[in-house]
Design an enzyme around this catalytic site. Structure first.
Site, PDB file in Angstrom:
ATOM      1  N   LYS A 237     -22.533  46.294  -9.158  1.00  0.00           N
ATOM      2  CA  LYS A 237     -22.577  45.240 -10.176  1.00  0.00           C
ATOM      3  C   LYS A 237     -23.735  45.487 -11.137  1.00  0.00           C
ATOM      4  CE  LYS A 237     -20.421  41.802  -7.198  1.00  0.00           C
ATOM      5  NZ  LYS A 237     -20.618  40.731  -6.211  1.00  0.00           N
TER       6      LYS A 237
ATOM      7  N   GLN B 294     -24.817  36.780  -3.821  1.00  0.00           N
ATOM      8  CA  GLN B 294     -23.826  37.551  -3.057  1.00  0.00           C
ATOM      9  C   GLN B 294     -23.565  36.884  -1.707  1.00  0.00           C
ATOM     10  OE1 GLN B 294     -22.187  40.277  -4.233  1.00  0.00           O
ATOM     11  NE2 GLN B 294     -21.038  40.475  -2.337  1.00  0.00           N
TER      12      GLN B 294
ATOM     13  N   ASP C  29     -19.485  33.258 -10.869  1.00  0.00           N
ATOM     14  CA  ASP C  29     -18.431  33.440  -9.861  1.00  0.00           C
ATOM     15  C   ASP C  29     -17.342  32.369  -9.969  1.00  0.00           C
ATOM     16  OD1 ASP C  29     -18.761  35.660  -8.083  1.00  0.00           O
ATOM     17  OD2 ASP C  29     -20.532  34.699  -7.219  1.00  0.00           O
TER      18      ASP C  29
HETATM   19  N1  GUN Z   1     -18.717  38.393  -1.562  1.00  0.00           N
HETATM   20  C1  GUN Z   1     -17.469  38.943  -1.574  1.00  0.00           C
HETATM   21  N2  GUN Z   1     -16.883  38.720  -2.772  1.00  0.00           N
HETATM   22  C2  GUN Z   1     -17.764  38.035  -3.508  1.00  0.00           C
HETATM   23  C3  GUN Z   1     -17.731  37.537  -4.834  1.00  0.00           C
HETATM   24  O1  GUN Z   1     -16.749  37.660  -5.577  1.00  0.00           O
HETATM   25  N3  GUN Z   1     -18.846  36.885  -5.256  1.00  0.00           N
HETATM   26  C4  GUN Z   1     -19.921  36.708  -4.453  1.00  0.00           C
HETATM   27  N4  GUN Z   1     -20.956  36.039  -4.936  1.00  0.00           N
HETATM   28  N5  GUN Z   1     -19.984  37.177  -3.217  1.00  0.00           N
HETATM   29  C5  GUN Z   1     -18.911  37.830  -2.764  1.00  0.00           C
END
Ligand code: GUN
Length: 309
Positions: free
Chosen positions: A59, A103, A126
Protein backbone atom coordinates in the site's frame (compact mmCIF):
# COMPACT_ATOMS: atom_id res chain seq x y z
CA UNK A 1 -13.51 -29.90 -21.64
CA UNK A 2 -16.82 -29.79 -23.48
CA UNK A 3 -16.41 -29.97 -27.23
CA UNK A 4 -15.20 -26.65 -28.64
CA UNK A 5 -15.97 -24.64 -25.50
CA UNK A 6 -13.39 -21.90 -25.05
CA UNK A 7 -13.78 -21.64 -21.26
CA UNK A 8 -14.55 -18.51 -19.29
CA UNK A 9 -13.32 -15.00 -20.00
CA UNK A 10 -10.48 -14.20 -17.61
CA UNK A 11 -11.08 -10.92 -15.76
CA UNK A 12 -7.48 -9.71 -15.45
CA UNK A 13 -7.28 -7.81 -12.16
CA UNK A 14 -3.62 -7.04 -12.61
CA UNK A 15 -4.18 -5.25 -15.92
CA UNK A 16 -7.34 -3.50 -14.69
CA UNK A 17 -5.57 -2.32 -11.53
CA UNK A 18 -2.70 -0.92 -13.60
CA UNK A 19 -5.24 1.10 -15.64
CA UNK A 20 -6.97 2.39 -12.50
CA UNK A 21 -3.61 3.35 -10.95
CA UNK A 22 -2.71 5.18 -14.15
CA UNK A 23 -5.98 7.15 -14.00
CA UNK A 24 -5.38 7.94 -10.31
CA UNK A 25 -1.84 9.11 -11.07
CA UNK A 26 -3.04 11.52 -13.79
CA UNK A 27 -5.77 12.88 -11.53
CA UNK A 28 -3.32 13.34 -8.64
CA UNK A 29 -1.04 15.30 -10.98
CA UNK A 30 -3.92 17.60 -11.97
CA UNK A 31 -4.98 17.98 -8.34
CA UNK A 32 -1.48 19.16 -7.52
CA UNK A 33 -0.97 21.51 -10.44
CA UNK A 34 -4.48 22.98 -10.52
CA UNK A 35 -5.32 23.06 -6.79
CA UNK A 36 -1.99 22.60 -4.97
CA UNK A 37 -3.43 19.60 -3.11
CA UNK A 38 -1.50 16.35 -2.59
CA UNK A 39 -3.62 13.44 -1.29
CA UNK A 40 -2.17 11.88 1.86
CA UNK A 41 -2.84 8.34 3.09
CA UNK A 42 -1.97 7.27 6.65
CA UNK A 43 -1.61 3.54 7.23
CA UNK A 44 -1.37 2.19 10.77
CA UNK A 45 0.01 -1.29 11.42
CA UNK A 46 -0.11 -2.77 14.90
CA UNK A 47 2.16 -5.74 15.55
CA UNK A 48 3.94 -8.01 13.12
CA UNK A 49 1.34 -10.14 11.35
CA UNK A 50 3.36 -11.27 8.29
CA UNK A 51 0.48 -10.97 5.80
CA UNK A 52 -0.40 -7.50 7.13
CA UNK A 53 3.23 -6.42 6.80
CA UNK A 54 3.19 -7.40 3.11
CA UNK A 55 -0.12 -5.56 2.50
CA UNK A 56 1.08 -2.42 4.29
CA UNK A 57 4.37 -2.39 2.37
CA UNK A 58 2.48 -2.71 -0.94
CA UNK A 59 0.00 0.00 0.00
CA UNK A 60 2.80 2.41 0.94
CA UNK A 61 4.71 1.69 -2.28
CA UNK A 62 1.67 2.16 -4.53
CA UNK A 63 0.60 5.33 -2.69
CA UNK A 64 3.97 6.91 -3.43
CA UNK A 65 3.93 5.68 -7.05
CA UNK A 66 0.56 7.40 -7.52
CA UNK A 67 2.14 10.68 -6.42
CA UNK A 68 0.39 10.76 -3.06
CA UNK A 69 1.98 11.21 0.35
CA UNK A 70 2.26 8.06 2.48
CA UNK A 71 2.34 8.26 6.26
CA UNK A 72 3.22 4.92 7.84
CA UNK A 73 2.80 4.25 11.54
CA UNK A 74 4.08 0.94 12.87
CA UNK A 75 3.13 0.28 16.47
CA UNK A 76 4.31 -2.44 18.82
CA UNK A 77 1.87 -5.37 19.27
CA UNK A 78 1.60 -4.41 22.94
CA UNK A 79 0.46 -0.83 22.30
CA UNK A 80 -2.57 0.10 24.39
CA UNK A 81 -5.95 0.86 22.82
CA UNK A 82 -5.74 4.37 24.32
CA UNK A 83 -2.42 5.01 22.57
CA UNK A 84 -3.84 3.82 19.24
CA UNK A 85 -6.94 5.99 19.68
CA UNK A 86 -4.70 8.94 20.47
CA UNK A 87 -2.75 8.41 17.23
CA UNK A 88 -6.03 8.27 15.28
CA UNK A 89 -7.11 11.52 16.91
CA UNK A 90 -3.87 13.16 15.78
CA UNK A 91 -4.37 11.87 12.22
CA UNK A 92 -8.01 13.03 12.22
CA UNK A 93 -6.75 16.56 12.92
CA UNK A 94 -3.86 16.54 10.43
CA UNK A 95 -4.90 18.42 7.25
CA UNK A 96 -2.20 16.63 5.21
CA UNK A 97 -3.91 13.29 5.92
CA UNK A 98 -6.99 12.65 3.77
CA UNK A 99 -7.35 8.91 4.35
CA UNK A 100 -6.71 6.80 7.45
CA UNK A 101 -6.41 3.03 7.29
CA UNK A 102 -5.81 0.85 10.35
CA UNK A 103 -4.72 -2.54 9.09
CA UNK A 104 -6.85 -5.40 10.40
CA UNK A 105 -6.74 -7.76 12.21
CA UNK A 106 -5.76 -6.00 15.42
CA UNK A 107 -4.31 -7.76 18.50
CA UNK A 108 -6.97 -9.28 20.79
CA UNK A 109 -6.65 -6.65 23.54
CA UNK A 110 -7.78 -3.91 21.14
CA UNK A 111 -11.48 -3.55 20.24
CA UNK A 112 -11.74 -3.29 16.48
CA UNK A 113 -15.11 -1.54 16.47
CA UNK A 114 -13.83 1.17 18.86
CA UNK A 115 -10.85 1.84 16.60
CA UNK A 116 -12.97 2.04 13.45
CA UNK A 117 -15.46 4.32 15.24
CA UNK A 118 -12.62 6.68 16.18
CA UNK A 119 -11.67 7.36 12.55
CA UNK A 120 -13.35 10.52 11.21
CA UNK A 121 -15.95 9.27 8.65
CA UNK A 122 -14.63 11.81 6.10
CA UNK A 123 -11.15 10.19 6.40
CA UNK A 124 -12.39 6.58 6.57
CA UNK A 125 -10.63 5.39 3.43
CA UNK A 126 -11.70 1.76 4.07
CA UNK A 127 -15.38 2.70 4.32
CA UNK A 128 -15.69 0.62 7.52
CA UNK A 129 -17.16 3.32 9.79
CA UNK A 130 -20.85 2.79 10.64
CA UNK A 131 -21.63 6.18 9.11
CA UNK A 132 -20.26 5.05 5.75
CA UNK A 133 -21.85 1.58 6.07
CA UNK A 134 -25.18 3.26 6.86
CA UNK A 135 -24.84 5.70 3.98
CA UNK A 136 -24.10 2.83 1.59
CA UNK A 137 -27.09 0.87 2.88
CA UNK A 138 -29.44 3.84 2.48
CA UNK A 139 -28.19 4.93 -0.93
CA UNK A 140 -26.46 8.11 0.28
CA UNK A 141 -23.00 9.09 -0.98
CA UNK A 142 -20.54 6.91 0.95
CA UNK A 143 -16.96 5.75 1.06
CA UNK A 144 -17.27 2.26 -0.41
CA UNK A 145 -14.99 -0.48 0.97
CA UNK A 146 -12.15 -1.18 -1.46
CA UNK A 147 -12.63 -4.89 -2.13
CA UNK A 148 -16.35 -4.59 -3.01
CA UNK A 149 -15.61 -1.46 -5.07
CA UNK A 150 -12.96 -3.31 -7.06
CA UNK A 151 -15.22 -6.34 -7.40
CA UNK A 152 -18.01 -4.19 -8.87
CA UNK A 153 -15.55 -2.78 -11.42
CA UNK A 154 -14.61 -6.34 -12.39
CA UNK A 155 -18.26 -7.37 -12.79
CA UNK A 156 -18.78 -4.30 -15.00
CA UNK A 157 -15.78 -5.36 -17.09
CA UNK A 158 -17.35 -8.78 -17.65
CA UNK A 159 -20.81 -7.37 -18.46
CA UNK A 160 -20.05 -4.15 -20.38
CA UNK A 161 -23.33 -4.28 -22.35
CA UNK A 162 -25.33 -3.87 -19.12
CA UNK A 163 -23.62 -0.59 -18.15
CA UNK A 164 -23.80 -1.39 -14.43
CA UNK A 165 -27.52 -2.22 -14.39
CA UNK A 166 -28.10 -5.80 -13.23
CA UNK A 167 -31.92 -5.69 -13.35
CA UNK A 168 -33.26 -9.21 -13.65
CA UNK A 169 -29.96 -10.85 -12.68
CA UNK A 170 -29.52 -12.99 -9.59
CA UNK A 171 -26.43 -12.32 -7.47
CA UNK A 172 -25.24 -14.59 -4.67
CA UNK A 173 -22.61 -13.36 -2.21
CA UNK A 174 -21.06 -16.13 -0.11
CA UNK A 175 -19.77 -14.55 3.11
CA UNK A 176 -21.33 -11.94 5.38
CA UNK A 177 -18.37 -9.95 6.70
CA UNK A 178 -18.62 -6.21 7.28
CA UNK A 179 -15.54 -5.74 5.07
CA UNK A 180 -16.71 -7.63 1.98
CA UNK A 181 -19.95 -9.62 2.07
CA UNK A 182 -22.36 -7.00 3.41
CA UNK A 183 -21.13 -3.99 1.39
CA UNK A 184 -20.88 -6.19 -1.72
CA UNK A 185 -24.54 -7.16 -1.28
CA UNK A 186 -25.49 -3.48 -0.88
CA UNK A 187 -23.67 -2.50 -4.06
CA UNK A 188 -25.26 -5.30 -6.09
CA UNK A 189 -28.66 -4.35 -4.71
CA UNK A 190 -28.06 -0.70 -5.67
CA UNK A 191 -27.25 -1.99 -9.17
CA UNK A 192 -30.72 -3.64 -9.27
CA UNK A 193 -29.56 -7.26 -8.91
CA UNK A 194 -31.69 -9.67 -6.88
CA UNK A 195 -29.28 -10.47 -4.06
CA UNK A 196 -28.86 -13.43 -1.71
CA UNK A 197 -26.23 -13.38 1.03
CA UNK A 198 -25.21 -16.96 1.82
CA UNK A 199 -22.90 -18.06 4.65
CA UNK A 200 -21.73 -21.00 6.74
CA UNK A 201 -25.24 -21.65 8.10
CA UNK A 202 -26.93 -21.60 4.69
CA UNK A 203 -28.63 -24.87 3.74
CA UNK A 204 -27.71 -26.46 0.44
CA UNK A 205 -25.13 -23.85 -0.48
CA UNK A 206 -24.23 -25.44 -3.84
CA UNK A 207 -27.85 -25.18 -5.01
CA UNK A 208 -28.08 -21.56 -3.84
CA UNK A 209 -24.82 -20.74 -5.62
CA UNK A 210 -26.12 -22.36 -8.81
CA UNK A 211 -28.90 -19.77 -9.01
CA UNK A 212 -26.33 -16.98 -9.43
CA UNK A 213 -25.72 -15.04 -12.61
CA UNK A 214 -23.14 -13.17 -10.52
CA UNK A 215 -21.40 -15.20 -7.81
CA UNK A 216 -19.05 -13.57 -5.29
CA UNK A 217 -17.10 -15.88 -2.98
CA UNK A 218 -15.62 -14.25 0.12
CA UNK A 219 -15.24 -16.91 2.78
CA UNK A 220 -11.55 -17.80 3.02
CA UNK A 221 -11.95 -21.53 2.31
CA UNK A 222 -9.61 -22.79 -0.40
CA UNK A 223 -11.33 -24.10 -3.54
CA UNK A 224 -14.69 -24.38 -1.76
CA UNK A 225 -16.81 -23.48 -4.79
CA UNK A 226 -16.71 -26.44 -7.16
CA UNK A 227 -17.60 -26.50 -10.85
CA UNK A 228 -20.99 -28.02 -9.99
CA UNK A 229 -21.83 -24.88 -7.92
CA UNK A 230 -21.67 -22.69 -11.01
CA UNK A 231 -24.52 -21.70 -13.32
CA UNK A 232 -23.37 -21.92 -16.94
CA UNK A 233 -22.24 -18.49 -18.15
CA UNK A 234 -22.10 -16.94 -14.66
CA UNK A 235 -19.68 -14.16 -13.69
CA UNK A 236 -17.48 -15.40 -10.83
CA UNK A 237 -15.66 -13.03 -8.47
CA UNK A 238 -13.18 -14.78 -6.18
CA UNK A 239 -12.28 -12.66 -3.16
CA UNK A 240 -10.49 -15.49 -1.31
CA UNK A 241 -6.73 -15.46 -0.95
CA UNK A 242 -5.70 -18.72 0.71
CA UNK A 243 -2.19 -20.09 1.11
CA UNK A 244 -2.08 -23.86 0.64
CA UNK A 245 0.69 -26.46 0.57
CA UNK A 246 2.10 -27.10 -2.89
CA UNK A 247 4.30 -30.20 -2.62
CA UNK A 248 4.37 -30.36 -6.44
CA UNK A 249 6.53 -27.21 -6.32
CA UNK A 250 9.01 -28.80 -3.93
CA UNK A 251 9.40 -29.51 -0.24
CA UNK A 252 7.66 -27.01 2.04
CA UNK A 253 6.45 -24.86 -0.90
CA UNK A 254 3.07 -23.13 -0.88
CA UNK A 255 0.85 -21.33 -3.37
CA UNK A 256 -2.14 -19.00 -3.30
CA UNK A 257 -5.61 -20.21 -4.29
CA UNK A 258 -9.03 -18.60 -4.09
CA UNK A 259 -12.33 -19.76 -2.63
CA UNK A 260 -13.32 -21.00 -6.10
CA UNK A 261 -11.89 -24.13 -7.71
CA UNK A 262 -10.56 -22.16 -10.67
CA UNK A 263 -9.87 -25.01 -13.10
CA UNK A 264 -13.27 -26.64 -12.55
CA UNK A 265 -15.27 -23.40 -12.48
CA UNK A 266 -13.73 -21.86 -15.59
CA UNK A 267 -15.16 -24.71 -17.66
CA UNK A 268 -18.70 -23.65 -16.73
CA UNK A 269 -18.53 -19.89 -16.02
CA UNK A 270 -18.84 -17.02 -18.48
CA UNK A 271 -16.15 -14.96 -16.76
CA UNK A 272 -13.91 -15.52 -13.74
CA UNK A 273 -11.28 -13.64 -11.72
CA UNK A 274 -8.00 -15.50 -11.11
CA UNK A 275 -6.14 -15.80 -7.79
CA UNK A 276 -3.59 -14.32 -7.58
CA UNK A 277 -3.96 -11.43 -10.03
CA UNK A 278 -7.68 -10.85 -9.60
CA UNK A 279 -9.49 -9.00 -6.84
CA UNK A 280 -6.28 -8.48 -4.78
CA UNK A 281 -4.60 -5.90 -7.05
CA UNK A 282 -7.94 -4.14 -7.60
CA UNK A 283 -8.41 -3.73 -3.84
CA UNK A 284 -5.23 -1.68 -3.48
CA UNK A 285 -5.99 0.32 -6.63
CA UNK A 286 -9.40 1.17 -5.15
CA UNK A 287 -7.74 2.28 -1.91
CA UNK A 288 -5.93 4.90 -3.99
CA UNK A 289 -9.21 5.84 -5.69
CA UNK A 290 -10.87 6.32 -2.30
CA UNK A 291 -7.99 8.40 -0.95
CA UNK A 292 -8.07 10.62 -4.04
CA UNK A 293 -11.85 11.10 -3.66
CA UNK A 294 -11.47 11.96 0.03
CA UNK A 295 -8.79 14.53 -0.80
CA UNK A 296 -11.14 16.06 -3.38
CA UNK A 297 -14.02 16.12 -0.90
CA UNK A 298 -11.84 17.76 1.77
CA UNK A 299 -11.18 20.63 -0.66
CA UNK A 300 -14.67 20.76 -2.20
CA UNK A 301 -13.42 19.66 -5.61
CA UNK A 302 -15.60 17.55 -7.93
CA UNK A 303 -13.50 14.44 -8.74
CA UNK A 304 -14.67 14.65 -12.38
CA UNK A 305 -12.96 18.08 -12.68
CA UNK A 306 -9.56 16.39 -12.44
CA UNK A 307 -10.58 13.28 -14.38
CA UNK A 308 -10.56 11.09 -11.26
CA UNK A 309 -11.87 7.52 -11.63
N1 GUN B 1 -7.24 -6.49 6.43
C1 GUN B 1 -7.61 -7.27 5.38
N2 GUN B 1 -8.23 -6.51 4.44
C2 GUN B 1 -8.23 -5.26 4.91
C3 GUN B 1 -8.71 -4.03 4.38
O1 GUN B 1 -9.28 -3.95 3.29
N3 GUN B 1 -8.53 -2.93 5.16
C4 GUN B 1 -7.93 -3.01 6.37
N4 GUN B 1 -7.82 -1.89 7.08
N5 GUN B 1 -7.46 -4.13 6.88
C5 GUN B 1 -7.62 -5.24 6.15
Amino acid sequence: MQGDRQGAQLIDGKAMAARVRGDVMSAVRRLKTEYDVTPGLAVVLVGENPASQVYVRNKGKQTLEAGMTSFEHRLDAGVSEAELLSLIDTLNRDPAVHGILVQLPLPDHITESAVIAAIAPEKDVDGFHVINAGRLATGAPAVVPCTPLGSMMMIAEALPHLAGDYSGLTAVVIGRSNIVGKPMAQLLLSANATVTVAHSRTKNLPAVARTADILVAAVGRPNMVGGDWVKPGAVLIDVGINRVDAPERGDGKTRLVGDIDFEAAREVAGAITPVPGGVGPMTIACLLVNCLRLACAAHDIQPSRIGAP
